[in-house]
Design a protein around this motif. Structure first.
Motif, short mmCIF file in Angstrom:
data_model
loop_
_atom_site.label_atom_id
_atom_site.label_comp_id
_atom_site.label_asym_id
_atom_site.label_seq_id
_atom_site.Cartn_x
_atom_site.Cartn_y
_atom_site.Cartn_z
N ASP A 8 51.02 97.83 21.88
CA ASP A 8 50.35 96.64 21.36
C ASP A 8 49.71 95.78 22.45
O ASP A 8 48.99 94.84 22.14
CB ASP A 8 51.33 95.80 20.54
N ILE A 30 47.10 103.17 18.71
CA ILE A 30 47.56 102.39 17.55
C ILE A 30 48.40 101.23 18.08
O ILE A 30 49.16 101.39 19.04
CB ILE A 30 48.40 103.26 16.60
N ARG A 31 48.29 100.08 17.45
CA ARG A 31 48.94 98.86 17.97
C ARG A 31 50.28 98.53 17.32
O ARG A 31 51.01 97.69 17.82
CB ARG A 31 48.01 97.65 17.76
N ASP A 32 50.61 99.15 16.18
CA ASP A 32 51.85 98.76 15.48
C ASP A 32 52.54 99.98 14.90
O ASP A 32 51.95 101.05 14.76
CB ASP A 32 51.54 97.74 14.38
N ILE A 34 53.86 100.60 11.78
CA ILE A 34 53.51 101.06 10.43
C ILE A 34 52.29 101.97 10.47
O ILE A 34 52.27 103.06 9.89
CB ILE A 34 53.28 99.86 9.49
N ASN A 35 51.25 101.55 11.18
CA ASN A 35 50.05 102.37 11.28
C ASN A 35 50.28 103.61 12.15
O ASN A 35 49.60 104.62 11.97
CB ASN A 35 48.89 101.56 11.84
N ALA A 36 51.23 103.53 13.07
CA ALA A 36 51.57 104.71 13.87
C ALA A 36 52.14 105.80 12.97
O ALA A 36 51.77 106.98 13.10
CB ALA A 36 52.56 104.34 14.95
N ARG A 38 51.60 106.10 9.75
CA ARG A 38 50.50 106.56 8.88
C ARG A 38 49.61 107.55 9.63
O ARG A 38 49.26 108.61 9.09
CB ARG A 38 49.67 105.36 8.42
N MET A 39 49.27 107.24 10.87
CA MET A 39 48.43 108.13 11.65
C MET A 39 49.14 109.44 11.94
O MET A 39 48.53 110.52 11.90
CB MET A 39 48.04 107.45 12.97
N GLU A 42 48.86 111.53 8.78
CA GLU A 42 47.50 111.97 8.45
C GLU A 42 46.97 112.98 9.46
O GLU A 42 46.28 113.94 9.10
CB GLU A 42 46.56 110.76 8.39
N GLY A 56 55.52 95.29 13.32
CA GLY A 56 55.80 96.10 12.13
C GLY A 56 57.15 96.76 12.26
O GLY A 56 58.19 96.10 12.13
#
Length: 236
Positions: A8, A30-32, A34-36, A38-39, A42, A56
């Motif tokens: 972050d 990625i900065r957080d 939750i999105n890490a 998700r990435m 995906e 997060g």
């Protein structure tokens, strides 16, 4: 090789990204937490550089969730954090991290550690190899491992990359006594920078998955003052 950087602090993230891309790696930032996750779901990377103190979900939780459900890829995880106490390293490694670096860090050392981790996956090439003992089958080419206890149906083992490599090493040499240095050389190679006790952490994690009674192991035995050995009858 694809690397996901979860950090972050923009300056540190940029330093890591530039250092790795200069060496030919493909990087995403990625900065957080939750999105890490998700990435990761995906587009799973080959390796994750994971800061502990991120918004997060923190790095420990992200690491634990990835190891619980590795998906299409079970990436190597290098934790990068300002927390340098021994207990912090032990906790980080026990959640499933493969290596641990403390800030401030040397970009050259970071690149060396990344290369050392990724080199382990390249060592798995070669001819199709299946190692068998009375209770275990490890298919090195297919990266699968199963256990059969007595008359029960064979059970597919849900192992991380490191746990699979460790079990494969044991099953391919039943009865051999391994000290920590030998296991480190086998699993990490010459560029290992961590504490030898990381071996104990990963052996304990493996025991929980392969032993009927992890507190009284029947297969992965401790050789006091030396290291470990795997006891099971080989199948020719």
């Amino acid at each position: 090789m694809d690397i996901l950087i979860v950090e972050d602090e923009p300056e540190i993230a940029q330093l890591i990204q530039l250092s790795l891309e200069k060496e030919g790696f493909s990087c995403r930032v990625i900065r957080d937490g939750i999105n890490a996750l998700r990435m990761f779901q995906e587009q799973p990377p080959d390796l994750i550089i994971l800061d502990l103190m991120i918004p997060g979900l923190d790095g420990l939780e992200v690491c634990a969730r990835i190891r619980q459900k590795p998906g299409a890829k079970d990436p190597y995880i290098l934790m990068l954090t300002a927390k340098g106490e021994e207990i912090d390293r032990v906790i980080g490694l026990s959640t499933g991290a493969d290596d641990y670096m403390v800030k401030p860090f040397s970009p050259r050392e970071l690149v060396a550690r990344v290369r050392a981790l990724l080199r382990r996956s390249l060592r798995q090439g070669g001819q199709h190899q299946v190692n068998r003992t009375q209770h275990f089958i490890v298919d090195v080419d297919q990266r699968t491992a199963s256990r059969q206890i007595d008359s029960q149906e064979p059970e597919i083992l849900d192992l991380t990359t490191l746990e699979f490599n460790l079990l494969s090493t044991f099953v391919s040499n039943p009865g051999r006594v391994w000290n920590r240095t030998q296991l480190i050389d086998k699993l990490w190679g010459d560029n290992f920078f961590g504490d030898e006790r990381v071996v104990d952490t990963h052996v304990a994690r493996l025991r929980k998955k392969v032993e009927p009674d992890p507190g009284n192991p029947a297969f992965i035995k401790t050789v006091v003052g030396v290291g470990y050995k795997f006891e099971d009858s080989p199948v020719m």
